[in-house]
Design an enzyme around this catalytic site. Structure first.
Site, PDB file in Angstrom:
ATOM      1  N   ARG A 108       0.882  -1.181   0.000  1.00  0.00           N
ATOM      2  CA  ARG A 108       0.000   0.000   0.000  1.00  0.00           C
ATOM      3  C   ARG A 108       0.910   1.218   0.000  1.00  0.00           C
ATOM      4  O   ARG A 108       1.713   1.389   0.915  1.00  0.00           O
ATOM      5  CB  ARG A 108      -0.910   0.016   1.225  1.00  0.00           C
ATOM      6  CG  ARG A 108      -1.647   1.347   1.363  1.00  0.00           C
ATOM      7  CD  ARG A 108      -2.761   1.316   2.366  1.00  0.00           C
ATOM      8  NE  ARG A 108      -3.888   0.544   1.882  1.00  0.00           N
ATOM      9  CZ  ARG A 108      -5.110   0.609   2.397  1.00  0.00           C
ATOM     10  NH1 ARG A 108      -5.375   1.417   3.415  1.00  0.00           N
ATOM     11  NH2 ARG A 108      -6.077  -0.128   1.910  1.00  0.00           N
ATOM     12  N   HIS A 135      -7.473   0.921  -6.406  1.00  0.00           N
ATOM     13  CA  HIS A 135      -7.666   0.039  -5.249  1.00  0.00           C
ATOM     14  C   HIS A 135      -8.323  -1.249  -5.768  1.00  0.00           C
ATOM     15  O   HIS A 135      -9.476  -1.550  -5.486  1.00  0.00           O
ATOM     16  CB  HIS A 135      -8.538   0.744  -4.205  1.00  0.00           C
ATOM     17  CG  HIS A 135      -8.482   0.118  -2.839  1.00  0.00           C
ATOM     18  ND1 HIS A 135      -7.687  -0.967  -2.533  1.00  0.00           N
ATOM     19  CD2 HIS A 135      -9.127   0.438  -1.672  1.00  0.00           C
ATOM     20  CE1 HIS A 135      -7.840  -1.283  -1.260  1.00  0.00           C
ATOM     21  NE2 HIS A 135      -8.712  -0.457  -0.720  1.00  0.00           N
ATOM     22  N   GLN A 138      -9.997  -4.119  -3.477  1.00  0.00           N
ATOM     23  CA  GLN A 138     -11.277  -3.663  -2.908  1.00  0.00           C
ATOM     24  C   GLN A 138     -12.403  -3.829  -3.930  1.00  0.00           C
ATOM     25  O   GLN A 138     -13.458  -4.391  -3.641  1.00  0.00           O
ATOM     26  CB  GLN A 138     -11.150  -2.182  -2.515  1.00  0.00           C
ATOM     27  CG  GLN A 138     -12.451  -1.553  -2.055  1.00  0.00           C
ATOM     28  CD  GLN A 138     -12.860  -2.022  -0.675  1.00  0.00           C
ATOM     29  OE1 GLN A 138     -12.085  -1.924   0.260  1.00  0.00           O
ATOM     30  NE2 GLN A 138     -14.073  -2.537  -0.534  1.00  0.00           N
ATOM     31  N   ASP A 227     -17.476   6.828  -1.281  1.00  0.00           N
ATOM     32  CA  ASP A 227     -16.217   6.742  -0.523  1.00  0.00           C
ATOM     33  C   ASP A 227     -15.967   8.140   0.046  1.00  0.00           C
ATOM     34  O   ASP A 227     -16.650   9.107  -0.338  1.00  0.00           O
ATOM     35  CB  ASP A 227     -15.087   6.297  -1.478  1.00  0.00           C
ATOM     36  CG  ASP A 227     -13.748   6.069  -0.785  1.00  0.00           C
ATOM     37  OD1 ASP A 227     -13.720   5.995   0.460  1.00  0.00           O
ATOM     38  OD2 ASP A 227     -12.728   5.964  -1.489  1.00  0.00           O
ATOM     39  N   CYS A 267     -16.501   1.290   0.987  1.00  0.00           N
ATOM     40  CA  CYS A 267     -15.312   0.485   1.313  1.00  0.00           C
ATOM     41  C   CYS A 267     -14.792   0.741   2.719  1.00  0.00           C
ATOM     42  O   CYS A 267     -14.061  -0.071   3.262  1.00  0.00           O
ATOM     43  CB  CYS A 267     -14.211   0.754   0.297  1.00  0.00           C
ATOM     44  SG  CYS A 267     -13.620   2.460   0.302  1.00  0.00           S
ATOM     45  N   ARG A 293     -13.719  -9.164   1.687  1.00  0.00           N
ATOM     46  CA  ARG A 293     -12.317  -8.922   1.292  1.00  0.00           C
ATOM     47  C   ARG A 293     -11.483 -10.186   1.541  1.00  0.00           C
ATOM     48  O   ARG A 293     -10.615 -10.531   0.749  1.00  0.00           O
ATOM     49  CB  ARG A 293     -11.720  -7.763   2.100  1.00  0.00           C
ATOM     50  CG  ARG A 293     -12.391  -6.415   1.957  1.00  0.00           C
ATOM     51  CD  ARG A 293     -12.014  -5.691   0.695  1.00  0.00           C
ATOM     52  NE  ARG A 293     -10.599  -5.503   0.468  1.00  0.00           N
ATOM     53  CZ  ARG A 293      -9.850  -4.509   0.964  1.00  0.00           C
ATOM     54  NH1 ARG A 293     -10.409  -3.598   1.727  1.00  0.00           N
ATOM     55  NH2 ARG A 293      -8.564  -4.419   0.683  1.00  0.00           N
TER      56      ARG A 293
HETATM   57  N1  NVA Z   1     -10.180   6.561  -1.347  1.00  0.00           N
HETATM   58  C1  NVA Z   1      -9.761   6.115  -0.033  1.00  0.00           C
HETATM   59  C2  NVA Z   1      -9.923   4.638   0.091  1.00  0.00           C
HETATM   60  C3  NVA Z   1      -9.575   4.090   1.444  1.00  0.00           C
HETATM   61  C4  NVA Z   1      -9.728   2.607   1.516  1.00  0.00           C
HETATM   62  C5  NVA Z   1      -8.331   6.549   0.218  1.00  0.00           C
HETATM   63  O1  NVA Z   1      -7.495   6.417  -0.682  1.00  0.00           O
HETATM   64  O2  NVA Z   1      -8.057   7.041   1.300  1.00  0.00           O
HETATM   65  N1   CP Z   2     -11.255  -0.341   2.508  1.00  0.00           N
HETATM   66  C1   CP Z   2      -9.974  -0.381   2.881  1.00  0.00           C
HETATM   67  O1   CP Z   2      -9.056  -0.623   2.086  1.00  0.00           O
HETATM   68  O2   CP Z   2      -9.782  -0.179   4.201  1.00  0.00           O
HETATM   69  P1   CP Z   2      -8.401   0.047   4.920  1.00  0.00           P
HETATM   70  O3   CP Z   2      -7.883   1.388   4.487  1.00  0.00           O
HETATM   71  O4   CP Z   2      -8.734   0.025   6.387  1.00  0.00           O
HETATM   72  O5   CP Z   2      -7.460  -1.055   4.536  1.00  0.00           O
END
Ligand code: NVA
Ligand code: CP
Length: 309
Positions: A108, A135, A138, A227, A267, A293
């Site tokens: 990540r 992502h 997800q 989101d 998500c 997931r």
């Molecule tokens: N769009 C959000 C998704 C988190 C799972 C982010 O990138 O923070």
């Molecule tokens: N939805 C998701 O990826 O959650 P986290 O940021 O907690 O991993």
């Protein structure tokens, strides 16, 4: 071995195979405890190295449980604790070391380039666990959740996204091409998806409509996704951006324009883009979505390790 980096680069037939495998495995686990291993222990002894440059609750836990259920294990690295990016160790050297110790690498990151650089140097599968531009784990899991709840293929359902044009939406757009479903996007004009993404989607026969008002986007939808307005990588004037989205909040009134049996997905984590009455309401399936997931990522791992049957 295969990487799992962007939905747009993975053949539809492979994505569909992952979903079919996840469904079979989920059904077979009904009476098993969280850490009991699937029969045959298909990833026995394998180590998934996970590295998080940004916060994560669900991705971290669901990958931990996923590889455990397949007979393997994980270790979590924090980028602040390893030599990469400090002390002069190059990404290429780190990638070689990861490939020596581990069997798979989940990353990540706040930097899309890091994903492509790792994919160049790693000798083990790389899984994109969220980047600023996508992502994919997800969204593939979300396709599974929609089909599980609706008990039909997603290509006959009207999917609606209300919110920011962020990493999750980019992957949803790619999924709409790979799974051939119609996608309505509702967002302020200034925050519409990037031209390059829409051009790719159109070139690949996407059925996408963009609306600059939430009601039109939500009309007759089977599924509503949203989101956070401010993502982890967002370097913006937060107060201004939240204000720009004030007419795109999901509430019961907006949900009343969707189909009677529509569902709401998110998500997580959430901000104030959705009211509590929707998020915790009858149409919401967000906890089932989070749990899935685990199931889909197991099949993604098997795909990466060349063990998907
Ligand atoms: N769009 C959000 C998704 C988190 C799972 C982010 O990138 O923070
Ligand atoms: N939805 C998701 O990826 O959650 P986290 O940021 O907690 O991993």
């Amino acid at each position: 071995m295969k990487h799992f980096i962007e939905l747009k680069d993975i053949p539809s037939k492979d994505l569909k195979k992952i979903i079919i495998d996840a469904k079979k495995r989920k059904n077979k686990r009904k009476n098993l405890n969280t850490l009991e291993v699937d029969s045959g222990s298909p990833l026995k002894g394998k180590l998934l190295i996970q590295m998080f440059e940004k916060a994560s609750s669900r991705t971290r836990l669901s990958f931990y449980i996923a590889i455990k259920q397949l007979g393997g294990g994980t270790i979590n690295l924090k980028s602040s604790e390893i030599h990469l990016g400090r002390g002069g160790e190059s990404l290429a050297d780190t990638a070689k070391v990861l490939s020596t110790y581990g069997d798979g690498f989940m990353l990540r990151t706040s930097n899309d380039k890091k994903i492509s650089s790792f994919s160049k140097y790693l000798k083990i599968p790389l899984i994109n666990g969220l980047s600023p531009s996508s992502h994919p784990t997800q969204v593939l899991s979300d396709i599974f959740t929609v089909q599980e709840i609706k008990k039909r293929s997603i290509n006959n359902l009207l999917i609606c996204w209300i919110g920011d044009s962020n990493n999750v939406l980019n992957s949803l757009i790619a999924a709409s091409v790979k799974f051939s479903f119609p996608l309505n996007i509702g967002c302020p004009k200034k925050y519409r998806p990037k031209k390059k993404i829409i051009e790719w989607a159109i070139k690949n026969n996407a059925k996408i409509n963009i609306f600059y008002n939430a009601k039109d986007a939500a009309k007759n939808a089977d599924v509503v996704f949203t989101d956070k307005v401010i993502s982890l990588n967002d370097n913006v004037n937060k107060i201004k951006k939240l204000k720009d989205f004030k007419n795109f909040k999901i509430d019961n009134k907006l949900m009343s324009y969707t189909k009677k049996n529509s569902i709401f997905l998110h998500c997580l984590p959430r901000g104030n883009e959705v009211t509590d009455e929707v998020f915790l309401g009858k149409k919401s399936r967000v906890w089932q979505q989070a749990m899935n997931r685990v199931h889909v990522q197991k099949s993604i791992l098997l795909y990466c390790f060349g063990k998907l049957r």
